[in-house]
Design a protein around this motif. Sequence first.
Motif, PDB file in Angstrom:
ATOM      1  N   LEU A  30       0.817  -1.207   0.000  1.00 57.31           N
ATOM      2  CA  LEU A  30       0.000   0.000   0.000  1.00 57.31           C
ATOM      3  C   LEU A  30       0.852   1.259   0.000  1.00 57.31           C
ATOM      4  N   VAL A  31       1.917   1.272   0.792  1.00 57.46           N
ATOM      5  CA  VAL A  31       2.810   2.432   0.822  1.00 57.46           C
ATOM      6  C   VAL A  31       3.467   2.624  -0.542  1.00 57.46           C
ATOM      7  N   ALA A  32       3.910   1.517  -1.149  1.00 55.75           N
ATOM      8  CA  ALA A  32       4.526   1.609  -2.477  1.00 55.75           C
ATOM      9  C   ALA A  32       3.526   2.133  -3.504  1.00 55.75           C
ATOM     10  N   ALA A  33       2.263   1.728  -3.374  1.00 54.24           N
ATOM     11  CA  ALA A  33       1.235   2.202  -4.303  1.00 54.24           C
ATOM     12  C   ALA A  33       1.021   3.704  -4.158  1.00 54.24           C
ATOM     13  N   ILE A  34       1.040   4.200  -2.926  1.00 56.27           N
ATOM     14  CA  ILE A  34       0.899   5.642  -2.715  1.00 56.27           C
ATOM     15  C   ILE A  34       2.082   6.391  -3.302  1.00 56.27           C
ATOM     16  N   LEU A  35       3.290   5.911  -3.034  1.00 52.10           N
ATOM     17  CA  LEU A  35       4.478   6.589  -3.545  1.00 52.10           C
ATOM     18  C   LEU A  35       4.511   6.573  -5.078  1.00 52.10           C
ATOM     19  N   ASN A  36       4.056   5.471  -5.681  1.00 52.55           N
ATOM     20  CA  ASN A  36       3.984   5.411  -7.148  1.00 52.55           C
ATOM     21  C   ASN A  36       2.978   6.427  -7.686  1.00 52.55           C
ATOM     22  N   ALA A  37       1.852   6.548  -6.993  1.00 53.57           N
ATOM     23  CA  ALA A  37       0.843   7.526  -7.417  1.00 53.57           C
ATOM     24  C   ALA A  37       1.395   8.945  -7.319  1.00 53.57           C
ATOM     25  N   LEU A  38       2.140   9.233  -6.258  1.00 51.36           N
ATOM     26  CA  LEU A  38       2.736  10.559  -6.089  1.00 51.36           C
ATOM     27  C   LEU A  38       3.785  10.822  -7.178  1.00 51.36           C
ATOM     28  N   ALA A  39       4.530   9.785  -7.542  1.00 49.95           N
ATOM     29  CA  ALA A  39       5.533   9.943  -8.606  1.00 49.95           C
ATOM     30  C   ALA A  39       4.866  10.258  -9.941  1.00 49.95           C
ATOM     31  N   GLU A  40       3.714   9.615 -10.214  1.00 52.45           N
ATOM     32  CA  GLU A  40       2.988   9.883 -11.455  1.00 52.45           C
ATOM     33  C   GLU A  40       2.497  11.324 -11.498  1.00 52.45           C
ATOM     34  N   VAL A  41       1.961  11.809 -10.377  1.00 49.87           N
ATOM     35  CA  VAL A  41       1.496  13.200 -10.322  1.00 49.87           C
ATOM     36  C   VAL A  41       2.674  14.147 -10.528  1.00 49.87           C
ATOM     37  N   THR A  42       3.801  13.846  -9.908  1.00 51.48           N
ATOM     38  CA  THR A  42       4.996  14.676 -10.042  1.00 51.48           C
ATOM     39  C   THR A  42       5.396  14.820 -11.516  1.00 51.48           C
ATOM     40  N   ALA A  43       5.415  13.703 -12.226  1.00 51.20           N
ATOM     41  CA  ALA A  43       5.811  13.727 -13.636  1.00 51.20           C
ATOM     42  C   ALA A  43       4.836  14.552 -14.469  1.00 51.20           C
ATOM     43  N   ARG A  44       3.532  14.444 -14.163  1.00 50.08           N
ATOM     44  CA  ARG A  44       2.523  15.194 -14.928  1.00 50.08           C
ATOM     45  C   ARG A  44       2.706  16.702 -14.800  1.00 50.08           C
ATOM     46  N   HIS A  45       3.285  17.145 -13.696  1.00 55.35           N
ATOM     47  CA  HIS A  45       3.472  18.578 -13.466  1.00 55.35           C
ATOM     48  C   HIS A  45       4.915  19.024 -13.754  1.00 55.35           C
ATOM     49  N   GLY A  46       5.639  18.200 -14.475  1.00 54.80           N
ATOM     50  CA  GLY A  46       6.982  18.581 -14.882  1.00 54.80           C
ATOM     51  C   GLY A  46       8.020  18.462 -13.788  1.00 54.80           C
ATOM     52  N   GLY A  47       7.720  17.707 -12.748  1.00 55.92           N
ATOM     53  CA  GLY A  47       8.652  17.537 -11.635  1.00 55.92           C
ATOM     54  C   GLY A  47       9.501  16.284 -11.781  1.00 55.92           C
ATOM     55  N   ARG A  48      10.379  16.098 -10.833  1.00 53.36           N
ATOM     56  CA  ARG A  48      11.284  14.938 -10.842  1.00 53.36           C
ATOM     57  C   ARG A  48      11.394  14.376  -9.441  1.00 53.36           C
ATOM     58  N   VAL A  49      11.270  13.079  -9.331  1.00 49.00           N
ATOM     59  CA  VAL A  49      11.457  12.417  -8.042  1.00 49.00           C
ATOM     60  C   VAL A  49      12.954  12.280  -7.773  1.00 49.00           C
ATOM     61  N   ILE A  50      13.381  12.822  -6.654  1.00 48.76           N
ATOM     62  CA  ILE A  50      14.794  12.719  -6.274  1.00 48.76           C
ATOM     63  C   ILE A  50      15.063  11.411  -5.552  1.00 48.76           C
ATOM     64  N   LYS A  51      14.187  11.089  -4.578  1.00 51.27           N
ATOM     65  CA  LYS A  51      14.370   9.832  -3.853  1.00 51.27           C
ATOM     66  C   LYS A  51      13.141   9.546  -2.987  1.00 51.27           C
ATOM     67  N   THR A  52      13.032   8.300  -2.578  1.00 54.79           N
ATOM     68  CA  THR A  52      12.045   7.904  -1.589  1.00 54.79           C
ATOM     69  C   THR A  52      12.789   7.367  -0.374  1.00 54.79           C
TER      70      THR A  52
END
Length: 308
Positions: A30-52
Amino acid sequence: MSSMLTIVFADVAGSTKLFETRGNLEARRLVAAILNALAEVTARHGGRVIKTIGDEIMCTFPGPMQGLLGAVDMQKRIAQDLDFARDSLAIRIGLHHGETLLEDNDVFGDAVNTAARMASLAKREQIITTASTVKLLTNAGMLRTRSVGQARVSGKQKPIDIVDVMWQEDNSNVTMVQRAIRIDSGVWSRINLALRYRGQATGLDQFAQPFTLGRDAASGLVVDADWVSRYHALIEYKRGYFVVSDRSTNGTYVKFGEDQEVRLHRDEVRLRGGGIISLGQSIAVNSEHLVYFQCSDLDAPPQADSPA
């Protein structure tokens, strides 16, 4: 290399209890699913995931508007997912725009420290940022914010002004004047709905503005419990009767007289007669935070003799 960036930290609220109740494997999923969802939103807004890091994600965005809109969409994405709501999972977010140092695919500097401090101040379902970040927006009207005071950040001599970004869809109601009539005001003939919560009695008439219930201090009725959303439910008069609608993550429970309780989730029900409203938890386990209601005819005093 130094660069001006918006740093966003988002972490999962409720994950500790999740590991206790669901076990390690399901909790990690469940935690991984949330973090994946947040990463998808980040990409849609032109952002970049640095780390989890555990149940936290760190992202960068080119500017404050992308970062703030990204943060709002992160909250909406998690709040609308039934799998996450079922386990009372939510996120808290902190962000700040400032100078950073890019090195080995990581980000360092004052802006990172400040953003991390904002995240530590945020509660579940909340976005906290600095006033200086909001002032950089060219179209600040797209977002609703409110000042929540000042906070000290390590390395800074003076405290900084911080704001709460209000992302829920019903935020427009927060600034409305709650047109409530105190029950002790002697104007019973105008009251159609009586509410009682912990000894606090409030009456609403047919001309009342939509009346909010939730954890936020700006709510018409503040119910301060961890499982209650900041803007949890709404009571409004329409089509000749009062309706309660749920806007929350955990749902709203309504019981009419001796009938079985009804659970609402992003749904509404007409209030009739007398009964109980419970925010976020079933009535049976929420005895300290029950809201009693009594509907009445326009010309008759409501009978609100429920427990205080």
